[in-house]
Design a protein around this motif. Structure first.
Motif, mmCIF file in Angstrom:
data_model
loop_
_atom_site.group_PDB
_atom_site.id
_atom_site.type_symbol
_atom_site.label_atom_id
_atom_site.label_comp_id
_atom_site.label_asym_id
_atom_site.label_seq_id
_atom_site.Cartn_x
_atom_site.Cartn_y
_atom_site.Cartn_z
ATOM 1 N N VAL A 59 5.046 7.965 -22.596
ATOM 2 C CA VAL A 59 5.141 7.538 -23.989
ATOM 3 C C VAL A 59 6.189 8.404 -24.691
ATOM 4 N N GLY A 60 7.043 7.761 -25.482
ATOM 5 C CA GLY A 60 8.115 8.449 -26.200
ATOM 6 C C GLY A 60 9.448 8.432 -25.477
ATOM 7 N N SER A 61 9.436 8.113 -24.174
ATOM 8 C CA SER A 61 10.687 8.065 -23.407
ATOM 9 C C SER A 61 11.629 7.021 -23.990
ATOM 10 N N VAL A 62 12.921 7.379 -24.013
ATOM 11 C CA VAL A 62 13.958 6.473 -24.499
ATOM 12 C C VAL A 62 14.922 6.203 -23.361
ATOM 13 N N ARG A 63 15.255 4.936 -23.180
ATOM 14 C CA ARG A 63 16.311 4.519 -22.247
ATOM 15 C C ARG A 63 17.372 3.808 -23.070
ATOM 16 N N GLY A 64 18.641 4.172 -22.841
ATOM 17 C CA GLY A 64 19.722 3.483 -23.551
ATOM 18 C C GLY A 64 20.415 4.434 -24.502
ATOM 19 N N LEU A 65 21.357 3.890 -25.116
ATOM 20 C CA LEU A 65 21.709 2.518 -25.465
ATOM 21 C C LEU A 65 22.858 2.063 -24.553
ATOM 22 N N HIS A 66 22.629 1.034 -23.751
ATOM 23 C CA HIS A 66 23.552 0.629 -22.690
ATOM 24 C C HIS A 66 24.165 -0.746 -22.921
ATOM 25 N N GLY A 83 2.345 -3.145 -21.283
ATOM 26 C CA GLY A 83 2.502 -2.066 -22.249
ATOM 27 C C GLY A 83 3.152 -2.536 -23.530
ATOM 28 N N ARG A 84 3.823 -1.591 -24.194
ATOM 29 C CA ARG A 84 4.520 -1.863 -25.455
ATOM 30 C C ARG A 84 5.753 -0.980 -25.537
ATOM 31 N N VAL A 85 6.846 -1.550 -26.052
ATOM 32 C CA VAL A 85 8.073 -0.789 -26.276
ATOM 33 C C VAL A 85 8.666 -1.156 -27.627
ATOM 34 N N TRP A 86 9.444 -0.219 -28.180
ATOM 35 C CA TRP A 86 10.277 -0.481 -29.356
ATOM 36 C C TRP A 86 11.649 -0.789 -28.789
ATOM 37 N N ASP A 87 12.062 -2.050 -28.874
ATOM 38 C CA ASP A 87 13.291 -2.526 -28.259
ATOM 39 C C ASP A 87 14.386 -2.621 -29.315
ATOM 40 N N VAL A 88 15.574 -2.121 -28.998
ATOM 41 C CA VAL A 88 16.651 -2.006 -29.980
ATOM 42 C C VAL A 88 17.939 -2.615 -29.433
ATOM 43 N N ALA A 89 18.609 -3.386 -30.301
ATOM 44 C CA ALA A 89 19.954 -3.896 -30.022
ATOM 45 C C ALA A 89 20.896 -3.316 -31.063
ATOM 46 N N ALA A 122 24.693 -3.244 -27.465
ATOM 47 C CA ALA A 122 24.016 -2.275 -26.605
ATOM 48 C C ALA A 122 22.509 -2.498 -26.705
ATOM 49 N N HIS A 123 21.801 -2.074 -25.656
ATOM 50 C CA HIS A 123 20.345 -2.216 -25.598
ATOM 51 C C HIS A 123 19.710 -0.889 -25.225
ATOM 52 N N GLY A 124 18.585 -0.609 -25.859
ATOM 53 C CA GLY A 124 17.781 0.548 -25.514
ATOM 54 C C GLY A 124 16.352 0.310 -25.948
ATOM 55 N N PHE A 125 15.463 1.173 -25.496
ATOM 56 C CA PHE A 125 14.066 1.029 -25.903
ATOM 57 C C PHE A 125 13.347 2.362 -25.816
ATOM 58 N N GLN A 126 12.221 2.420 -26.551
ATOM 59 C CA GLN A 126 11.329 3.580 -26.499
ATOM 60 C C GLN A 126 9.946 3.091 -26.088
ATOM 61 N N VAL A 127 9.332 3.812 -25.174
ATOM 62 C CA VAL A 127 8.021 3.448 -24.659
ATOM 63 C C VAL A 127 6.937 3.864 -25.656
ATOM 64 N N LEU A 128 6.096 2.899 -26.029
ATOM 65 C CA LEU A 128 4.999 3.144 -26.962
ATOM 66 C C LEU A 128 3.652 3.205 -26.264
ATOM 67 N N GLU A 129 3.622 2.740 -25.018
ATOM 68 C CA GLU A 129 2.391 2.744 -24.229
ATOM 69 C C GLU A 129 2.754 3.116 -22.798
ATOM 70 N N ALA A 130 1.986 4.024 -22.205
ATOM 71 C CA ALA A 130 2.284 4.521 -20.854
ATOM 72 C C ALA A 130 2.420 3.381 -19.851
ATOM 73 N N SER A 131 3.294 3.586 -18.885
ATOM 74 C CA SER A 131 3.531 2.645 -17.781
ATOM 75 C C SER A 131 3.966 1.269 -18.262
ATOM 76 N N SER A 132 4.838 1.237 -19.256
ATOM 77 C CA SER A 132 5.354 -0.036 -19.756
ATOM 78 C C SER A 132 6.390 -0.603 -18.793
ATOM 79 N N GLU A 133 6.357 -1.921 -18.617
ATOM 80 C CA GLU A 133 7.288 -2.609 -17.718
ATOM 81 C C GLU A 133 8.056 -3.673 -18.486
#
Length: 182
Positions: A59-66, A83-89, A122-133
């Motif tokens: 939780v809290g991990s960020v991937r991106g912005l790619h 799970g749940r993520v905060w998805d960003v463009a 660009a795309h990125g996201f932050q994990v709001l719930e553990a083990s999000s896919e």
């Protein structure tokens, strides 16, 4: 089981919200159906060159912005499977009326929503719930030398991440800020 299209302030970035069919056995959702009018309008005549699944544990991990740079720019359709993520463009298209603007939406399996991200964003996201896919449909092939992006913590973008960002890759930490984006 129709899907609803919700435009965002960034042209070509569209939230798609499905209506799963549920019964005593569980549920069924059309994640993508090219002939359904809302998908046909949003995805257009783009090819589907690859489909990827990513899982992020913490939780809290960020991937991106790619994104992939021209001439290898690609659209993405991103859907949360678990799970749940905060998805960003982020709009990085030169000359775009919304250049440098971002739009975020919470994606979750429960909400049955997806985000279509246009070429040049660009795309990125932050994990709001553990083990999000996440499930990704890409309109273009992966070209390693075309990979680029911008930093998740760029002050000029001022993205409102819901949680303190953590767990970024070394590659993501080396991305330029918008000021130095090619």
């Amino acid at each position: 089981m129709a899907t609803e299209s919700r435009p965002t302030p960034i042209a070509g970035v569209i939230e798609l919200v499905g209506q799963p069919f549920a019964d005593q056995r569980g549920a069924f959702l059309n994640a993508f159906r090219a002939q359904e009018p809302v998908f046909a309008e949003a995805w257009g005549d783009r090819a589907t060159a690859q489909v990827n699944i990513s899982r992020t544990e913490a939780v809290g991990s960020v991937r991106g912005l790619h994104l992939q740079a021209n001439p290898h720019a690609e659209a993405k359709l991103v859907r949360c499977l678990r799970g749940r993520v905060w998805d960003v463009a982020v709009d990085l298209r030169p000359g775009s009326a919304s250049f440098g603007q971002w739009h975020g939406v919470e994606l979750s399996a429960a909400a049955s929503n997806a985000l279509l991200i246009a070429e040049g964003c660009a795309h990125g996201f932050q994990v709001l719930e553990a083990s999000s896919e996440l499930l990704y449909l890409h309109s273009g092939a992966w070209v390693p030398e075309a990979e680029t992006g911008v930093r998740f913590d760029d002050a000029q973008l001022a993205i409102s991440w819901p949680l303190p960002p953590q767990g970024m890759s070394e590659r993501d930490l080396q991305l330029p800020t918008l000021k130095f984006f090619p």
